[in-house]
Design a protein around this motif. Structure first.
Motif, mmCIF file in Angstrom:
data_model
loop_
_atom_site.group_PDB
_atom_site.id
_atom_site.type_symbol
_atom_site.label_atom_id
_atom_site.label_comp_id
_atom_site.label_asym_id
_atom_site.label_seq_id
_atom_site.Cartn_x
_atom_site.Cartn_y
_atom_site.Cartn_z
ATOM 1 N N ALA A 394 6.402 24.083 4.830
ATOM 2 C CA ALA A 394 6.027 25.452 4.463
ATOM 3 C C ALA A 394 5.231 25.431 3.153
ATOM 4 C CB ALA A 394 7.279 26.313 4.312
ATOM 5 N N SER A 395 4.590 26.566 2.846
ATOM 6 C CA SER A 395 3.710 26.626 1.668
ATOM 7 C C SER A 395 4.466 26.397 0.362
ATOM 8 C CB SER A 395 2.993 27.981 1.619
ATOM 9 O OG SER A 395 3.938 29.051 1.570
ATOM 10 N N ASN A 396 5.761 26.712 0.333
ATOM 11 C CA ASN A 396 6.530 26.538 -0.899
ATOM 12 C C ASN A 396 7.182 25.164 -1.003
ATOM 13 O OD1 ASN A 396 8.271 27.101 1.218
ATOM 14 N ND2 ASN A 396 9.784 28.086 -0.100
ATOM 15 N N LYS A 398 6.643 21.235 -1.539
ATOM 16 C CA LYS A 398 5.594 20.425 -2.165
ATOM 17 C C LYS A 398 5.479 19.019 -1.596
ATOM 18 C CE LYS A 398 4.942 23.875 -4.930
ATOM 19 N NZ LYS A 398 3.779 24.774 -4.700
ATOM 20 N N SER A 482 11.289 23.820 5.307
ATOM 21 C CA SER A 482 11.138 25.264 5.119
ATOM 22 C C SER A 482 12.001 25.826 3.989
ATOM 23 C CB SER A 482 11.479 26.004 6.418
ATOM 24 O OG SER A 482 12.799 25.701 6.831
#
Length: 690
Positions: A394-396, A398, A482
């Motif tokens: 997910a975008s959050n 790293k 996620s």
């Protein structure tokens, strides 16, 4: 009078789990051993010939004689949670041919995948290991060695094969084939074993909410493959290259250790679908602290909870490639063993095209040096690198989680007449990278010491004090793509201390006793607080194992008992999933009675496992409720017969859970949704070796 006293002795004092080790003429030996003071004292011996005479198709059956080792319910290794002395699957390890991984794909799935069809040896380590025990040996391990062609070839034989097949009434069938041979300095083995297991039935009285006696989503297909090629460079040096695969496939529940068809659907108003309503029956609180109630369908009827477990077709596979070298008589180095390996575990869902992976790379160098006639020094290095690979990030998130462990050890075994002293020191260093990209690293020094006093030829006492550390485990890979899971700045390894005292007493050639008592403490245990892995838990455990065995001619009798009292405490507001750390389970007794006829070559016997009731295991379903509940005791009896038709063919019969007992193992989450043990099961297997 003496017979009466002997009959009462097992029940009143300390009889028995452990068969006194007998000598075997074959190399194909599975030794189930327990570590004491750096030396290994055998608790019972199993050979490949013994496996040929049994109907066991999983590790639970192979280790059924060990009361301190317990398996949860269900079919297939991915649903069977295992404990050693009550310590859960996140505190113990499994190693095969000195390869291992301590990461997990999903916390509702067992980490243990092993096909025992071609194992040569199994070592059971209990509690914190000595300096030479390897990485993360804080609470025990199951260590297996696979068989080689040399172990199966008979004297004067250059080529052989083995065929096996079996059928089970509860419910499935199996088949396998192995070919092996040697030519000059080269030897090779290729083996495959397949099982088809259908949905099984629980014992008498088990009925799910749909009115069925069948445990839903318990069917599974299993495949085990092994290829092993060895080269003798000379009499002292040997290289072995092997590849091993275990695969489980079938329509499995998302949370494989649960059978949600035993309960009704519950939730809050936000969980309702069109046509559904909430009942007025309060069922508890969810993980958000909200009151939950049973959900009713459009006809006002309760809804079976099965859909909550998202059954779908899943494939779990473990592939391991291992290169091993052994050497002897190299000057100061008396013996050496080194290996390098690559292990990949994956879980695929065909419908959603998703795949999770854990990739492990490792190497070990273990050296032994003999000093004089009575002293021995062991030293070496262990290395392991692991990476968790979710289906997507997910975008959050790293980074993928990564962990590197390096350990150095030095251990001495010193013989002084009737006394053997063991001293050891180990240094472990870890570097951990969370999915936030943050890294932490730390090193720990762990000493160990032990003593064996051989009072007489028949009586010995032993004691040991071992320290060990375990680096942080990955956050489960399924969720790590996620959900953020950070690490504290000062995160340390868990530190375990295990103290143990014991004895072995051979009264005569027919009767033997043994026993031990242990105290264990694990401080700085890892927990979660504010989505961050922290040192914020304390584990304690203490207990005993006592055993004896009696043998007279063709008659053998064994009775054993083990009890442990693990406790887990969360500190500073941290959250624990207790059942993967420590599980409260009842005192466990194991029994065995057998008789071997000469003509025909037939052995018949009975095995029993009896577990007393216990209060303490948390009842945790899909929410975070951790209320201690009463777990019922149970007793299960198995009968068996094995007939050596000739030197090549063996037929085996077993009647497992003969009295169709409905029970639930304590070695799993407690509660209404936990998996029941299998009901009555007739088994027949045939093994042909040429």
């Amino acid at each position: 009078m003496r017979k009466a006293k002997f009959a009462l002795l097992p029940l009143s004092v300390f009889v028995a789990m452990n068969v006194h080790a007998e000598k075997t003429e074959q190399l194909d030996v599975i030794n189930v051993v327990t570590e004491n003071t750096g030396a290994k004292s055998k608790t019972n011996v199993v050979t490949l010939a013994d496996l040929n005479k049994s109907t066991n198709q999983d590790l639970r059956g192979v280790l059924s004689k060990e009361p301190a080792v317990n398996f949860g319910g269900g079919n297939g290794g991915t649903s069977q949670w295992v404990t050693i002395r009550g310590m859960g699957q996140d505190q113990i390890d499994i190693k095969v041919d000195n390869t291992s991984s301590d990461a997990q794909l999903f916390h509702h799935q067992s980490r243990f995948m092993l096909d025992p069809s071609l194992i040569k040896r199994i070592d059971i380590r209990k509690g914190a290991g000595s300096a030479s025990a390897g990485i993360g040996a804080t609470s025990g391990s199951i260590e297996a060695t696979t068989v080689e062609a040399k172990d199966l070839l008979r004297e004067g034989q250059d080529f052989g094969f083995k065929l096996n097949a079996g059928v089970s009434s509860n419910k499935g069938h199996s088949q396998g084939a192995t070919i092996y041979g040697k030519a000059g300095v080269l030897d090779a083995l290729f083996s495959g074993n397949w099982q088809t297991i259908e949905n099984y039935k629980g014992g008498k009285g088990y009925v799910n909410k749909e009115g069925s006696q069948t445990v839903k989503n318990s069917a599974i297909g299993e495949r085990g493959l092994l290829a092993k090629i060895g080269v003798d460079l000379n009499e002292e040096h040997r290289i072995v290259l092997s590849h091993r695969q275990e695969r489980y496939h079938g329509s499995r529940a998302l949370r494989e250790e649960f059978d949600f068809s035993q309960s009704y659907l519950y939730g809050t108003a936000s969980d309702l679908r069109p046509g559904q309503t909430l009942s007025t029956i309060f069922t508890g609180k969810n993980n958000r602290g909200q009151n939950t109630y049973y959900i009713l369908d459009s006809n006002g009827q309760f809804i079976v909870n099965d859909a909550n477990n998202s059954p779908r077709y899943r494939i779990t596979t473990q592939n391991t490639t291992n290169l091993e070298w052994t050497g002897k008589k190299m000057g100061f180095i008396s013996e050496a063993k080194a290996n390098a390996y690559l292990m990949e575990m994956s879980r695929k869902e065909i419908d959603s095209h998703s795949e999770l992976k854990i990739v492990t790379k490792g190497a070990n160098v273990n050296l032994d040096s003999e000093i004089g006639e009575s002293h021995w020094v062991k030293y070496g290095v262990n290395y392991r690198h692991q990476e968790g690979k979710p289906n997507a990030l997910a975008s959050n998130i790293k980074a993928n989680q990564k962990k590197e462990d390096v350990g150095l050890y030095l251990e001495g075994i010193w013989g002084f007449g009737p006394v053997t002293l063991t001293t050891g020191a180990r240094y472990d260093h870890f570097k951990f990278k969370a999915n936030t990209g943050k890294e932490v690293s730390r090193g720990d020094f762990n000493p160990s010491a032990g003593l064996i006093w051989q009072v007489t030829n028949n009586l010995s006492f032993n004691t040991n004090l071992n320290y060990a550390s375990r680096s942080p485990r990955f956050y489960e890979v399924m969720l790590a793509g996620s959900r953020v899971r950070d690490v504290a700045d000062n995160l340390r390894a868990e530190k375990a201390r295990n103290t143990e005292i014991g004895f072995n007493y051979d009264v005569n050639e027919n009767l033997s006793f043994n026993g031990s008592y242990f105290w264990q403490k694990v401080k700085d245990a890892h927990a979660v607080k504010n989505n961050t892995i922290v040192n914020s838990a304390l584990l304690r455990n203490q207990g005993y194992e006592l055993g004896a065995a009696y043998k007279l001619g063709a008659f053998k009798f064994r009775l054993g008992v083990a009890e442990s009292k693990p406790e887990t405490t969360a500190l500073n507001g941290a959250t624990l999933d207790n059942t993967v750390l420590a599980v409260a389970m009842g005192r466990t007794w194991t029994t065995a009675l057998s008789y071997k006829f000469e003509q025909p070559s037939l052995e018949i016997g009975w095995k029993g496992r009896f577990v007393e009731g216990k209060t303490g295991s948390p009842s945790r379903g899909s929410n975070t409720g951790e209320a201690a509940i009463k777990q019922a005791g149970y007793g299960v009896s198995d009968f068996y017969a094995s007939w050596d038709v000739n030197k090549n063919l063996t037929l085996n019969f077993a009647l497992n859970n003969a009295f169709n007992k409905y029970y639930k193992s304590h070695s799993q989450r407690a509660g209404i949704n936990s998996l029941p043990g299998a009901g009555r099961d007739f088994r027949l297997t045939a093994n042909y070796t040429f």
